[in-house]
Design a protein around this motif. Structure first.
Motif: not given
Length: 454
Positions: A14-15, A33-34, A119-123, A211-212
């Protein structure tokens, strides 16, 4: 579930549109968005060096059913063999993430979705809001958001290379480029934001940090926040025209079962079959005969209760992440009939709508992925809203979505068939089109008749 919740998944994180258009690198890993500094784990790396010219792979799932056509009797063995084929890689991905190297293991991802990937899992956001009223028997206390991640095996990744490899800014869609080779496997993981306290069915489920940007369980819909989601569903889809000659595909769904004890493969052992589907059972009009026997869907009688609450039309296969139950509005002589949480889709009927209209890329898909009908010419354009304007269940128009077509036959004449790859036509090509034009794609947000909202 309302159509807006099904379609907003395209927006992913939703960017702002400007951020998506600016992400001109088709192979960006994620949206940058680290996570905060106290997160010390690895970050997602896109796997996109797509192979080509590979020989056909050995297919043990065929051997498991005697190299014949799949049936409701042989579907359990087929599903288990398919699950076993990818077990080692999935166990590493799920429980040993620091040791996960997708490219080395022969798994690949779609391009153009970096702006939507955390960025963590590419979700990616799967469904922004799944309403708790869909699960009255399993005690879901609040709505949830789903996050999804898709991988393609080496065989399937050859098709990604044909489409995007020459020039990712100018995808090749003609000449059969969108068709998948025999033995192509797609795996999609689906996580829910509903924790065990919110949904007892998730007790003991694997939790991944991510990162939700959307969390319907907590109500968080703002800046990215590191939080946990829980493994709920895994779809394993394989191109196999020998086993499924009518459509060329077998869709299998695994779901988390808290009552199954983990074995040597850990949580992978707790992902049990919900079922399999290899056709739409066009002979079974489930509106006229709700109890009509299905010949091209098998549902595991021992699947956990929560997973059976969201089966599709007439009991066709659909998992908790598949939004096959929706709020629909049907026009009739006596006025509109509104139905809450009506089963109007299934795995195969949804993916069977995969197609792309190159003459009208702004629209992309000539038909939506579930039954929709435009209001009558003399009717209010928003009649029935916010419910979905639907053809009558079981009608000729409705049944267009429940036909068996080969993957090289489009649902609508004039479109290029997507070979049952809905990710390509509903998510990836629209993201590419947005990046090229700087304008929101029509599939980003639809009204109740499936038309783009301005």
């Amino acid at each position: 579930m309302l159509i807006r919740n099904a379609c907003l998944c395209l927006a992913g994180s939703l960017l702002a549109l400007g951020a998506i258009a600016a992400s001109i690198n088709p192979y960006a890993d994620h949206n940058d968005t680290l996570p905060p500094a106290d997160y010390t784990g690895p970050l997602f790396k896109l796997s996109y060096n797509y192979p080509s010219g590979l020989p056909a792979p050995y297919m043990p799932w065929r051997a498991a059913i005697g190299n014949g056509a799949i049936t409701t009797a042989t579907a359990p063995a087929y599903t288990q063999a398919l699950k076993d084929t990818i077990a080692r890689d999935m166990a590493t991905l799920l429980t040993d993430y620091p040791d996960w190297n997708a490219a080395k293991r022969g798994w690949y991802n779609d391009p153009w979705l970096g702006a939507q990937r955390e960025p963590v899992h590419g979700m990616l956001v799967g469904i922004e809001k799944v309403d708790n009223t869909l699960f009255p028997k399993s005690g879901l206390a609040k709505p949830f958001t789903t996050y999804v991640l898709t991988y393609y095996n080496r065989t399937a990744a050859q098709t990604l290379g044909k489409i995007w490899g020459r020039n990712p800014n100018a995808p090749v869609l003609d000449g059969g480029a969108t068709q998948y080779a025999e033995g192509s496997i797609t795996v999609k993981l689906a996580f829910t934001t509903a924790d065990p306290a919110t949904w007892p069915a998730m007790e003991g489920a694997l939790a991944w940090p991510m990162m939700m940007t959307a969390n319907a369980t907590t109500g968080h819909n703002d800046r990215p926040k590191l939080d946990k989601a829980y493994l709920m569903q895994v779809d394993i889809v394989v191109k196999d025209t020998r086993s499924a000659p009518q459509t060329g595909w077998v869709f299998t769904t695994l779901v988390y079962d808290k009552d199954t004890r983990p074995g040597s493969a850990g949580v992978w052992d707790q992902m049990v079959p919900l079922g399999a589907q290899w056709g739409n059972d066009p002979q079974a009009n489930s509106a006229l005969d709700p109890g009509a026997a299905l010949q091209e869907t098998w549902v595991n009688p021992n699947a956990p209760l929560y997973a059976t609450e969201t089966l599709g039309w007439g009991g066709r296969l659909s998992g908790p992440n598949d939004h096959a139950l929706n709020d629909i509005s049907v026009a009739g002589e006596g006025g509109r009939v509104l139905s809450r949480n009506a089963a109007n889709s299934s795995c195969l009927s949804c993916h069977g709508a995969s197609q792309w209209n190159v003459a009208n890329p702004r629209q992309g898909m000539a038909s939506f992925f579930m039954p929709l009908a435009a209001p009558a010419a003399d009717a209010d354009a928003r009649a029935g809203a916010p419910y979905m304007n639907s053809p009558a269940p079981g009608s000729v128009e409705w049944l267009r979505w429940f036909q068996n077509r080969a993957g090289d036959v489009p649902m609508d004449v004039g479109s290029i068939p997507g070979d049952y790859d809905l990710a390509l036509t509903f998510r990836v090509l629209p993201a590419w089109h947005e990046a090229m034009t700087g304008k929101a794609h029509a599939l980003r947000k639809l009204d109740a008749s499936g038309k783009a909202q301005r």
